[in-house]
Design an enzyme around this catalytic site. Structure first.
Site, PDB file in Angstrom:
ATOM      1  N   THR A 296      79.115  48.360  15.213  1.00 31.32           N
ATOM      2  CA  THR A 296      79.512  48.807  13.880  1.00 31.32           C
ATOM      3  C   THR A 296      79.723  47.586  12.996  1.00 31.32           C
ATOM      4  OG1 THR A 296      81.136  50.094  12.625  1.00 31.32           O
ATOM      5  CG2 THR A 296      81.960  48.889  14.526  1.00 31.32           C
TER       6      THR A 296
ATOM      7  N   HIS B 191      89.955  49.291  29.068  1.00 29.11           N
ATOM      8  CA  HIS B 191      90.505  48.379  30.071  1.00 29.11           C
ATOM      9  C   HIS B 191      90.520  49.006  31.473  1.00 29.11           C
ATOM     10  CE1 HIS B 191      92.231  44.763  31.349  1.00 29.11           C
ATOM     11  NE2 HIS B 191      93.188  44.592  30.438  1.00 29.11           N
TER      12      HIS B 191
END
Length: 422
Positions: free
Chosen positions: A331, A383
């Site tokens: 993006t 994560h």
């Protein structure tokens, strides 16, 4: 003969869509394959195409409709007749507008203008600033009235309210003005609702973290300035920044395959291909068209495909297949002036790369302070499957390949090391 026109299906799992607007009015003459309306689902915007030429008979109004429901009929006995003028903002509920012609003064000149102005001053209110501009441009009140597009129902209602509740205005510049406190309520589109759901899902489902770095864009800017004209003449598209970042991301994903992975239940799925999502801002909201098999594309193919998909997305003609899937997303908030941000994951993907604006900044180069074009980049990642070390290494590889584009030819490795066999 009457031909039924039905609401198209955007996908197997969707039973209801929103008919956002009619592009024609009831009774208009349309041609075969003409776009007559737009429908929007949670995944895409689709046009409704006239299967035959003829006269339109509207059956439903704009709003929520069922898939496969008859939305209008076409009377083919009117096929071949002169099509009527249509407006993209027409709606079946809007009344026809009658244009009222006002005679125009035939003799120009300030003296005649002043006389004519005096005659109609009592029935038309003109502000001092407007009067001064009319004198300057030698325009009379009839010219202004004839230049108006049309009188709408809102205009009539406004005049009615003004006559019933006259407000004394003051032309004193220092006098306090009273502003009306109002609110506008707009119904959220199906696409916007779906995007909202996905963003909340990404936030609540993943263990999202973001790491940052800065990239010296000097070499990329030099290459674009040097080869832009030749590249555009050969391929018909501009050499943009995005192709450099797509190629760098492809090589970095090969070096760090977990960044191209996603969680499915208790499994980690790692595709052998790279389907690169490119975020595009459209009038309907944020969309993410997908470059299929980005690992096989060269610069020209990347630029052409991005242009094709972005154009279709902004025109509301992109298909569900072109939006679905994707293993990694890029993006670019820099086109809106963003200096730094934490992009949110495009769930169920596990990572997204954020680009930002390029600003000349003082940096240390070989012990000296120099002004270089710097871009801050960000990598948001899940994560749960991507460790901090791997995310930092991924972003460092992006940095190295953008600052030294020659490395893109050797899988991100140093060309000299390849040359001497290290």
């Amino acid at each position: 003969m009457l031909v039924d026109v039905r609401i198209p299906s955007p996908g197997e799992s969707i039973s209801e869509v929103e008919l956002t607007r009619w592009l024609v009015s009831d009774g208009d003459i349309v041609e075969k394959d003409q776009e007559i309306a737009e429908v929007e689902s949670e995944k895409a915007t689709l046009p409704i195409i006239a299967p035959e030429a003829g006269k339109i008979v509207l059956v439903v109004s704009a709003g929520m409709v069922k898939v496969n429901e008859v939305c209008c009929k076409i009377d083919t006995s009117f096929a071949g007749k002169t099509p009527m003028v249509m407006s993209s903002n027409n709606n079946d509920s809007q009344p026809k507008v009658e244009v009222v012609e006002t005679p125009k003064a035939s003799v120009p000149g300030k003296a005649v203008f002043q006389t004519h102005e005096d005659e109609i001053t009592d029935r038309i209110k003109v502000t001092p600033l407007a009067r001064e501009l009319m004198r300057e441009y030698n325009i009379n009140i009839d010219d202004v009235l004839n230049g108006l597009r049309r009188i709408t129902a809102d205009d009539v209602q406004m005049v009615k309210d003004t006559l019933n509740n006259p407000v004394v205005t003051s032309e004193k510049p220092n006098e306090a003005q009273t502003w009306e406190r109002s609110e506008e309520r707009t119904r959220m589109s199906q696409l916007r609702k779906k995007v909202s759901e996905r963003l909340v899902t990404a936030k609540n489902t993943t263990a999202m973290l973001t790491t940052f770095n800065e990239v010296d864009m000097s070499r990329v800017q030099e290459i674009r300035a040097k080869y832009q004209t030749e590249f555009q003449q050969k391929y018909g598209v501009k050499l943009g920044l995005m192709s450099f970042f797509v190629r760098a991301a492809v090589e970095a994903l090969r070096l760090h395959p977990m960044t191209n992975s996603m969680i499915d239940g208790e499994d980690i799925v790692t595709p052998s291909y790279i389907d690169m999502g490119i975020a595009v801002q459209t009038p309907k909201g944020l969309m993410v068209p997908v470059l299929r098999n980005a690992q096989t594309m060269n610069f020209a193919e990347i630029e052409k495909e991005i242009l094709r998909l972005a154009t279709k997305a902004r025109e509301g003609r992109i298909t569900l297949e072109e939006l679905s899937g994707g293993t990694f997303t890029i993006t670019n908030g820099g086109i809106f002036g963003s200096m730094l941000s934490t992009p949110i994951l495009n769930y169920p993907q596990s990572a997204i790369l954020g680009m930002h604006n390029i600003v000349d900044r003082p940096v240390a180069v070989n012990g000296k302070v120099e002004i270089r074009p710097i871009m801050y980049v960000a990598l948001s990642y899940d994560h749960r499957i991507i460790d901090g070390k791997d995310s930092a290494a991924f972003l460092m590889d992006i940095k190295r390949m953008i600052e030294n584009p020659e490395k893109l030819l050797f899988g991100g490795d140093d060309p000299i090391r390849k040359l001497i066999g290290l």
